[in-house]
Design an enzyme around this catalytic site. Structure first.
Site, mmCIF file in Angstrom:
data_model
loop_
_atom_site.group_PDB
_atom_site.id
_atom_site.type_symbol
_atom_site.label_atom_id
_atom_site.label_comp_id
_atom_site.label_asym_id
_atom_site.label_seq_id
_atom_site.Cartn_x
_atom_site.Cartn_y
_atom_site.Cartn_z
ATOM 1 N N GLN A 159 -11.702 3.009 -22.554
ATOM 2 C CA GLN A 159 -10.862 2.109 -23.143
ATOM 3 C C GLN A 159 -9.266 2.436 -22.486
ATOM 4 O O GLN A 159 -8.310 1.682 -22.863
ATOM 5 C CB GLN A 159 -10.505 2.534 -24.627
ATOM 6 C CG GLN A 159 -11.889 2.309 -25.323
ATOM 7 C CD GLN A 159 -11.647 2.892 -26.754
ATOM 8 O OE1 GLN A 159 -11.206 2.183 -27.914
ATOM 9 N NE2 GLN A 159 -12.240 4.269 -26.842
ATOM 10 N N ILE A 213 -6.352 2.712 -19.762
ATOM 11 C CA ILE A 213 -5.770 1.903 -18.738
ATOM 12 C C ILE A 213 -4.989 2.737 -17.667
ATOM 13 O O ILE A 213 -4.341 2.146 -16.696
ATOM 14 C CB ILE A 213 -4.844 0.693 -19.349
ATOM 15 C CG1 ILE A 213 -3.856 1.373 -19.986
ATOM 16 C CG2 ILE A 213 -5.581 -0.275 -20.222
ATOM 17 C CD1 ILE A 213 -2.276 0.938 -20.178
ATOM 18 N N HIS A 221 -10.375 -2.239 -21.525
ATOM 19 C CA HIS A 221 -9.157 -2.541 -21.947
ATOM 20 C C HIS A 221 -8.282 -2.957 -20.632
ATOM 21 O O HIS A 221 -7.164 -3.130 -20.648
ATOM 22 C CB HIS A 221 -8.367 -1.810 -22.980
ATOM 23 C CG HIS A 221 -8.932 -1.771 -24.124
ATOM 24 N ND1 HIS A 221 -8.732 -0.763 -25.321
ATOM 25 C CD2 HIS A 221 -10.038 -2.488 -24.947
ATOM 26 C CE1 HIS A 221 -9.359 -1.079 -26.353
ATOM 27 N NE2 HIS A 221 -10.168 -2.176 -26.055
ATOM 28 N N CYS A 250 -2.009 -12.979 -12.566
ATOM 29 C CA CYS A 250 -1.503 -14.000 -13.216
ATOM 30 C C CYS A 250 -2.467 -14.353 -14.228
ATOM 31 O O CYS A 250 -3.585 -14.417 -14.075
ATOM 32 C CB CYS A 250 -1.230 -15.262 -12.234
ATOM 33 S SG CYS A 250 -1.199 -16.787 -12.809
ATOM 34 N N CYS A 269 -4.101 -18.257 -12.926
ATOM 35 C CA CYS A 269 -4.692 -18.117 -11.689
ATOM 36 C C CYS A 269 -5.454 -17.118 -11.600
ATOM 37 O O CYS A 269 -6.415 -17.110 -10.508
ATOM 38 C CB CYS A 269 -3.947 -18.954 -10.387
ATOM 39 S SG CYS A 269 -3.128 -17.777 -9.749
ATOM 40 N N SER A 318 -11.635 9.515 -28.663
ATOM 41 C CA SER A 318 -11.350 8.244 -29.320
ATOM 42 C C SER A 318 -11.178 8.267 -30.760
ATOM 43 O O SER A 318 -12.099 8.887 -31.357
ATOM 44 C CB SER A 318 -12.037 7.284 -28.545
ATOM 45 O OG SER A 318 -11.743 5.851 -29.262
#
Ligand code: OAD
Ligand code: ZN
Length: 247
Positions: free
Chosen positions: A99, A101, A119, A127, A130, A193
């Site tokens: 989870q 980042i 995550h 973007c 796109c 976690s």
């Protein structure tokens, strides 16, 4: 004791899946979300809908992102990351579902194909329209020069870190892969976690329903403790460090 029992279980396992949260990175100086003193408790997260609809929210999100990167962006993998990387390299751990980042499993040398980023990843941006990848250094330079939140150079769309915010759809491919590996392991090892954020926190139950033993290594209790074969309330680095010698 519990730690010894956990190590035995991992030594005897054929196919372990790791499932990590912010607790594996606290010894690296990256704070978790829900422990006392966490900076995340001071301001509520900016939700996806707000990010998309409000330029002011986007500007605040990017300001926070760069401020956080200045403080935590130089973190290196810790003992927990290294132990899991070792288990992957010797073929005992088939995948690490994370989870986080913070990119620290990747930095610990685990092949990207073995890491499932539930995550997303905070090391770059995309973007929203796109899908084009944008590098943070470029975005930051422009943000600091203009004060304006970034837009896509290719299509003009909204650019966001490649992370999943509350209110944003989970990445479909990653969820499917995570479910598949959870259904195909004999030990499912939760590391650091609180297991309160769904749908991520349903994966341990999927593993259990498929016959895996659920092991939870976390300092504090979790809502899934009762479903676990073994709960170890210990420091992650201390508990996992010896596993880096396992062959
Ligand atoms: P939490 O902050 O909710 O939980 C981290 C857990 O790690 C806590 O229960 C701590 O007890 C434990 N912990 C911290 N340091 C430890 C150590 N050295 N040894 C042992 N245990 C330790 O973090 P997550 O469960 O990862 O989502 O949070 C889940 C999600 O909520 C995150 O991915 C993020 C957040 O909001 C999104 O942003 C979508
Ligand atoms: Zn675009």
């Amino acid at each position: 004791d519990d730690v010894a029992e956990m190590r035995d279980m991992l030594r005897n396992a054929r196919r372990i899946v790791g499932f990590t949260g912010a607790g594996i990175s606290t010894e690296c100086g990256v704070p978790d979300f829900r422990s006392p003193g966490s900076p995340w408790l001071k301001f509520p997260p900016i939700e996806f809908g707000e990010f998309v609809s409000s330029p002011a929210a986007r500007q605040e999100a990017w300001r926070r992102k760069f401020a956080m990167d200045d403080i935590y962006g130089h973190a290196k993998p810790g003992r927990g990351h290294r132990a899991l990387a070792h288990l992957v390299s010797v073929g005992r751990m088939s995948a690490i579902i994370t989870q986080n980042i913070d990119n620290l499993h990747q930095a610990s040398g685990v092949a990207p194909s073995r890491i499932i980023e539930l995550h997303g990843n905070g090391a770059y941006a995309r973007c929203l329209d796109c899908g084009l990848r944008h590098e943070l250094a470029d975005i930051r330079a422009r943000f600091e020069a203009t004060g304006e939140p970034p837009v896509c150079a290719s299509c003009g769309g909204i650019v966001k870190t490649a992370t999943i915010s509350f209110g944003q759809a989970m990445p479909e491919r990653e969820m499917l892969r995570a479910q598949a590996v959870a259904m195909d392991c004999d030990v499912f090892l939760v590391v650091g976690s609180s297991l309160v954020v769904h749908p991520a926190a349903t994966l341990p139950l999927i593993a259990r329903q498929s016959g895996a033993r659920l092991v939870i290594l976390n300092r504090d209790p979790t809502p899934l403790d009762e479903a676990a074969s073994l709960v170890v309330n210990a420091d992650i680095g201390d508990a996992l460090e010896p596993l880096a010698q396992l062959n």
